[in-house]
Design an enzyme around this catalytic site. Structure first.
Site, PDB file in Angstrom:
ATOM      1  N   LYS A 177      -4.294 -15.252  -2.878  1.00 50.65           N
ATOM      2  CA  LYS A 177      -4.341 -15.588  -1.732  1.00 50.65           C
ATOM      3  C   LYS A 177      -4.347 -13.531  -1.599  1.00 50.65           C
ATOM      4  O   LYS A 177      -2.806 -13.609  -0.930  1.00 50.65           O
ATOM      5  CB  LYS A 177      -3.623 -15.904  -1.127  1.00 50.65           C
ATOM      6  CG  LYS A 177      -4.066 -16.782   0.051  1.00 50.65           C
ATOM      7  CD  LYS A 177      -2.804 -16.693   1.160  1.00 50.65           C
ATOM      8  CE  LYS A 177      -2.056 -15.983   1.520  1.00 50.65           C
ATOM      9  NZ  LYS A 177      -3.250 -14.999   2.736  1.00 50.65           N
ATOM     10  N   GLU A 252       9.604 -10.614  -3.785  1.00 50.80           N
ATOM     11  CA  GLU A 252       9.688  -9.484  -3.502  1.00 50.80           C
ATOM     12  C   GLU A 252       9.455  -9.415  -1.966  1.00 50.80           C
ATOM     13  O   GLU A 252       8.333  -9.075  -1.678  1.00 50.80           O
ATOM     14  CB  GLU A 252       8.324  -8.263  -4.278  1.00 50.80           C
ATOM     15  CG  GLU A 252       8.735  -7.313  -4.350  1.00 50.80           C
ATOM     16  CD  GLU A 252       9.060  -6.431  -3.326  1.00 50.80           C
ATOM     17  OE1 GLU A 252       9.872  -6.267  -2.246  1.00 50.80           O
ATOM     18  OE2 GLU A 252       7.233  -5.264  -3.138  1.00 50.80           O
ATOM     19  N   CYS A 291       7.449  -0.929   1.143  1.00 49.51           N
ATOM     20  CA  CYS A 291       8.754  -1.496   0.924  1.00 49.51           C
ATOM     21  C   CYS A 291      10.317  -1.220   0.693  1.00 49.51           C
ATOM     22  O   CYS A 291      10.851  -1.256   1.109  1.00 49.51           O
ATOM     23  CB  CYS A 291       8.348  -2.896  -0.085  1.00 49.51           C
ATOM     24  SG  CYS A 291       7.732  -2.113  -1.408  1.00 49.51           S
ATOM     25  N   GLU A 394      13.968  -4.245   8.093  1.00 46.36           N
ATOM     26  CA  GLU A 394      12.940  -3.364   7.893  1.00 46.36           C
ATOM     27  C   GLU A 394      11.935  -3.367   9.147  1.00 46.36           C
ATOM     28  O   GLU A 394      10.706  -4.003   9.686  1.00 46.36           O
ATOM     29  CB  GLU A 394      11.811  -3.932   6.483  1.00 46.36           C
ATOM     30  CG  GLU A 394      10.967  -3.479   5.822  1.00 46.36           C
ATOM     31  CD  GLU A 394      10.250  -4.544   4.876  1.00 46.36           C
ATOM     32  OE1 GLU A 394      10.407  -3.593   3.213  1.00 46.36           O
ATOM     33  OE2 GLU A 394      10.496  -5.823   4.704  1.00 46.36           O
TER      34      GLU A 394
END
Length: 500
Positions: A177, A252, A291, A394
């Protein structure tokens, strides 16, 4: 195959069972780039059932390793054949520059070739000494089964390859997906898998939203492993959904990564220029939507004024625009939602006392930068501290915060002052200091006098809330396997534990 038949189940391209579709937007101008199927729970269940049949009854799990490796190499060759087309798809879909798209295709190619080589060079199992010549004992590795793979919007093709290549090398089947925001290169990848000769049912694809598609993949009892790359909140939901069926989980979940610069790294003009250049690369590649982005500059106080001034001067010169245009160095953010998020972080930083050295606004429109695009200026925020939202969370945008330190211990403490632990870097001309600091940093990858390179042979993962599990390298292959101990008695005899 029509434009909206982007769901692939058991060898057949199809529309969503509900008939629903979704517009995929070009982030450079907010215009419709493509129309894709908007899959739901029924489509997901069908894809899982196909993957289950292919694993339980199909040939792929029992295909010889040499044949599986050969297929991976054929996929790698096809990726290079279509390199320019895929790079263009990735650039237009994600907003990154065309050159970044080409690099992604090359990295994906390397991943497929690496895992092909890895499985070919493995031994047949690990012999376990049972203490008797009449016993043959060995630990062997088998595919885990049906794998659910949920990938992010920033590196859709690359992140898919980190999951698909080792899963196929190990003999698994899967349902993939992609992010509903950037699904187009993943559709192309599945086409290449089929062209390379992958049996029907091994690779299944459902385009659609995290809820319901990702949620169903995470909790379905016929899924043996779920691998997710994305944000912390969604990753937590994936782990919770997977817990009742006790399936394997690999997560992750991003990072808030420190780039630590000691004064001795800047003692020469060349050293200074290199450290500044790499700080720019660390923070602003793909508009900071990485990331592992070096979003936190942690710099020794004695060089901070000069370093930050030069950093801001060069950041202001970064050429923003549509990623496919010549000369453009940085593209738009991926969506209106992401643009609003970045604006909110900069506003909160200003309120909390940060000083904007450059950027901090949407840029003026130009020939290469449509007014409707999701562009934001590379932004350097000085005088930041660990209590600010922009430092702790983040941001996933072109924002670089600046913190300062005086001693080595201060630098380590600042770098580790985060709930994440994905990546970081140390800049110093002192080899002893480099090893000491790298050893003390609680991050899954630490670069010394560099930033951003990764190797397919090396494991990629993090500490803390950056996730669990590893991708790439031998550990990445191990994620898609189960270990089985086979104990063979070569001379069986009664043991007579009981009377009778």
């Amino acid at each position: 195959m029509s434009a909206t038949e982007t769901i692939h189940v058991d060898g057949v391209w199809r529309a969503a069972a509900s008939g629903a579709t979704r517009e995929v937007l070009d982030p450079a101008d907010a215009k419709t780039l493509a129309l894709v199927a908007e899959g739901g729970a029924d489509d997901t269940d069908a894809a899982i059932a196909a993957a289950r049949r292919a694993f339980d009854s199909g040939p792929w799990p029992h295909t010889p390793v040499a044949d599986r490796a050969a297929l991976l190499r054929r996929v790698a060759d096809l990726l290079q054949r279509d390199r320019e087309d895929i790079a263009l798809i990735e650039s237009r879909d994600t907003g990154k520059t065309l050159e970044e798209g080409r690099v992604d295709v090359d990295d994906v190619t390397n991943a497929f070739r690496y895992f092909a080589d890895l499985v070919m060079n493995e031994s047949g199992g690990r012999v376990v000494d049972a203490g008797s010549p009449e016993v043959h004992s060995v630990v062997v590795h088998e595919p885990v089964g049906v794998c659910a793979m949920i990938t992010p919007w920033n590196y859709p093709l690359l992140q898919a390859s980190w999951k698909v290549a080792p899963a196929l090398a190990a003999g698994n089947t899967f349902v993939l997906k992609p992010s509903e925001v950037t699904p187009l290169s993943t559709v192309h990848l599945v086409k290449l898998l089929l062209e390379a000769g992958l049996p029907n049912g091994v690779a299944n694809l459902v385009t659609g939203a995290g809820d319901p598609v990702g949620a169903r993949l995470s909790d379905h009892p016929d899924v043996d492993l779920v691998s997710f790359t994305g944000g912390l909140a969604s990753g937590t939901k994936v782990m919770q959904a997977a817990a009742p069926s006790v399936k394997k989980v690999a997560l992750e979940l991003g990072g808030k990564n420190p780039n630590v610069v000691f004064a001795d790294a800047c003692a020469t003009e060349e050293g200074f220029d290199t450290a500044v250049d790499q700080a720019l690369n660390a923070a602003f590649i793909h508009s900071g939507q990485v990331c592992s982005a070096g979003a936190r500059l942690i710099i020794e106080e004695s060089v901070r004024d000069r370093f930050v001034a030069e950093l801001a001067r060069r950041a202001e010169k970064i050429k923003l625009g549509r990623g496919t245009e010549d000369g453009v160095e940085c593209g738009p953010l991926v969506s209106a939602q992401q643009l609003a998020k970045v604006e909110a972080y900069v506003a909160s930083a200003r309120e909390e006392g940060a000083v904007v050295r450059c950027g901090g606004n949407r840029p003026a429109p130009s020939e290469v930068r449509p007014a409707t695009g999701y562009f934001y200026e590379p932004t350097v925020l000085d005088y930041c501290h660990g209590e600010m939202r922009v430092v702790r969370e983040e941001t996933f945008g072109p924002i670089l915060t600046v913190e300062t330190f005086h001693t080595e211990d201060d630098a380590v403490a600042l770098a580790n002052d985060t709930e994440y632990g994905l990546a970081g870097a140390v800049w110093t001309s002192d080899p002893g200091r480099a090893r000491r600091v790298a050893g003390r940093l609680r991050h899954g990858t630490v670069w010394i006098n560099d930033y951003h390179p990764y190797l397919p042979q090396a494991e990629w993962g993090g500490f803390g809330k950056s996730g669990v599990g590893r991708e790439l390298g031998p550990a990445g292959l191990a994620e898609y396997r189960e270990s089985k101990h086979v104990y063979q008695n070569l001379n069986p005899r009664p043991v007579r534990w009981f009377s009778g």
